[in-house]
Design an enzyme around this catalytic site. Structure first.
Site, mmCIF file in Angstrom:
data_model
loop_
_atom_site.group_PDB
_atom_site.id
_atom_site.type_symbol
_atom_site.label_atom_id
_atom_site.label_comp_id
_atom_site.label_asym_id
_atom_site.label_seq_id
_atom_site.Cartn_x
_atom_site.Cartn_y
_atom_site.Cartn_z
ATOM 1 C CE1 TYR A 275 -3.564 -2.647 1.013
ATOM 2 C CE2 TYR A 275 -2.220 -3.091 2.942
ATOM 3 C CZ TYR A 275 -3.271 -3.420 2.116
ATOM 4 O OH TYR A 275 -4.038 -4.521 2.410
ATOM 5 C CB CYS B 84 15.436 -12.500 -3.434
ATOM 6 S SG CYS B 84 16.603 -13.307 -2.352
#
Ligand SMILES: *Cc1c(COP(=O)(O)O)cnc(C)c1O
Length: 421
Positions: free
Chosen positions: A318, A346
Site C-alpha cells: 500500500y 529477494c
C-alpha cells in the site's frame, strides 16, 4: 496515544522493556499492548454512549485469539469475513450472537457453520448470496437475520486498494437498487431482514465521506420503513484511520466520529453497530526487528534488517508509511543520517523506507516499527521460507508469547512428496 514509550533511554511496551522480550523470543516479532487495545475499544464504546450500540471489532486487522479475548472480555462483538475467522472468534469464546459476518463471497459451507454455531447477523452483499443463505437456513430449519450491504457510491479518499464504497468496487449492492433487493429479501422465508449495512473503506482520514454515506443510509432507512421493512439495526462498518506519521495531522477522533453518527442517524431509533479494526489494533502493536548489516552503497546507505516484506507487507502493498524508531533511545542532539531500510527478501519491493533519517545504528541494534498492530501479523507469509514471526502480548509488567515462531521442521514437513518421486 499508545503505551510504547521510552523510559531511561529504553523503549518499553507498558512496563516491559522491548529488549527483554527480544532476548526471550528472538527477532523479529510483533508485540501488542493490552492497555492500548482496551483504550481504543473504550474510545469507540464511549463515543456511542447513550445509543443502543455494539462495537464489533473487525478481527481481520489482528486476529490472534488472545487479542480477541482481551476485547471480547471488555464487551466487544466481532466482525468476521470468513468461516475461519468465525471459528477463531468462537474458539476465543465470543458468543455467536455477538458475531456479524461480512464479506462478498461467503460460501454455503461458511454460512452453514455460522448458522449452526449462532450468528448475530449476516451482512449480505448480493442477491445470489441472499438466495444461498435462504436455502441453507431453510435446510437447517432456522431463520437467518440479515442486513444488506449497500454501496453508497462515495469517494472514501483513501488508497485505491482499500476503498470499497464506490460504484466500481465489488462490495454491496447499488443503493439505487435497494428497494428491489429488500423486497426480494423479504420474500424469502429463510431470511429476516433487520437492517442496513455500509462500509466504505479503510484508513479514512476525514469524516466527510462517512457523513455522506450515513446521510444516504438515513434516507434509505426511512424509505425502506415506508415500504414496510422493519429496519431496526444499522451497521456502519469500520474504516476510521490512524496517524501513521506522528508529524502529520491526526485523523478525526472516535468521539467526533460518534457525535457525527448520532447527528446523522440518532433520530431513527435504530441499534447502531460499528466495525473498527485498524483504529483498535494499529497503534496497539509494534514490529520489532534487528539490524543485520549496515551496507554502504554507491549513493546511499542501507540498513538491512532481519524483518522483511513477508512479515510486514504494508509498505510494499500500500506504499504505507511506518515510523521506525531505535529501541535504544538516541542521545539528545545526536546527528541523524538517511538510510534505505530494507529486509533480506529477494525483491526490491522489500523496502520499508527510503532515505529515512535514523540515528547511527550498528548490527545487533533493535528497531521498532510503530503502528504495525493492524494488517501486520495477519498478512504475513512464509515467502522465502521465512517462519511466521511470533506474536507477544504485554499486560502491565507481564508478557506472553501468543503465537510461537514455527520451527523449520514444522514448516518444511507441511509439504508432502508424491510417491512417484
Ligand atoms: C476491513 C473491514 C472493516 C475494518 O476496517 P478498518 O479500516 O480496519 O477499521 C470493517 N468492516 C468491513 C466489512 C471490512 O471489510
Amino acid at each position: 496515544m499508545d503505551h510504547f514509550l521510552y523510559r531511561d533511554g529504553a523503549l518499553y511496551a507498558e512496563d516491559v522493556p522491548i529488549s527483554e522480550i527480544a532476548a526471550a523470543v528472538g527477532t523479529p516479532f510483533y508485540v501488542y499492548s493490552t492497555a492500548t487495545l482496551l483504550r481504543h475499544f473504550q474510545l469507540f464504546d464511549d463515543a456511542l454512549d447513550g445509543t443502543d450500540h455494539l462495537v464489533c471489532y473487525a478481527m481481520k486487522a489482528a486476529s490472534n485469539q488472545a487479542i480477541l479475548k482481551t476485547l471480547a472480555q471488555a464487551g466487544a462483538g466481532m466482525d468476521v469475513v470468513s468461516g475461519g475467522e468465525y471459528m477463531r472468534a468462537k474458539a476465543a469464546g465470543v458468543p455467536g450472537d455477538k458475531i456479524v459476518f461480512s464479506g462478498v463471497g461467503k460460501t454455503a459451507d461458511e454460512i452453514c457453520t455460522a448458522l449452526t454455531g449462532g450468528i448475530r447477523q449476516f451482512n449480505v452483499e448480493s442477491e445470489p448470496e441472499m438466495e444461498v443463505i435462504n436455502a441453507v437456513a431453510l435446510e437447517l430449519g432456522v431463520v437467518a437475520p440479515i442486513t444488506v450491504r449497500v454501496n453508497p457510491d462515495v469517494d472514501a479518499k483513501t488508497h485505491a486498494k482499500i476503498a470499497t464504497g464506490k460504484s466500481e468496487n465489488k462490495f454491496g449492492i447499488p443503493i439505487a437498487r435497494a428497494s428491489e433487493v429488500y423486497a426480494h429479501a423479504a420474500s424469502l422465508p429463510g431470511l429476516e431482514v433487520i437492517g442496513i449495512d455500509v462500509h466504505i473503506g479503510s484508513q479514512l482520514t476525514e469524516l466527510e465521506p462517512f457523513e455522506l454515506a450515513y446521510n444516504k443510509v438515513a434516507e434509505l432507512t426511512e424509505r425502506l420503513r415506508a415500504e414496510g421493512h422493519n429496519i431496526r439495526r444499522l451497521d456502519l462498518g469500520g474504516g476510521l484511520g490512524i496517524p501513521y506519521a506522528r508529524s502529520n495531522d491526526a485523523p478525526p477522533l472516535p468521539v467526533e466520529y460518534g457525535a457525527m453518527i448520532k447527528k446523522t442517524l440518532g433520530h431513527l431509533g435504530c441499534e447502531i453497530e460499528i466495525e473498527p479494526g485498524r483504529l483498535i489494533a494499529g497503534n496497539a502493536g509494534l514490529m520489532v526487528s534487528k539490524v543485520i548489516y549496515v551496507k554502504s552503497g554507491e549513493d546511499r546507505d542501507f540498513l538491512i534488517l532481519d524483518g522483511a516484506m513477508n512479515d510486514l507487507i504494508r509498505p510494499a502493498m500500500y506504499e504505507a508509511y511506518h515510523d521506525i524508531i531505535a529501541v535504544q533511545e538516541p542521545a539528545p542532539g545526536v546527528e541523524q543520517q538517511p538510510y534505505d531500510i530494507v529486509g533480506p527478501v529477494c525483491e526490491s519491493g522489500d523496502t520499508f523506507a527510503k532515505q529515512r533519517n535514523m540515528p547511527p545504528l550498528v548490527p545487533g541494534d533493535l528497531v521498532a516499527f510503530r503502528s504495525a498492530g493492524a494488517y501486520g501479523a495477519v498478512m504475513s507469509s512464509e515467502y522465502n521460507t521465512r517462519p511466521l514471526i511470533p506474536e507477544v502480548l504485554v499486560h502491565g509488567d507481564q508478557f506472553a508469547v501468543i503465537r510461537e515462531r514455527p520451527t523449520f521442521d514444522e514448516m518444511i514437513n507441511r509439504d508432502t512428496i508424491p510417491e512417484w518421486l
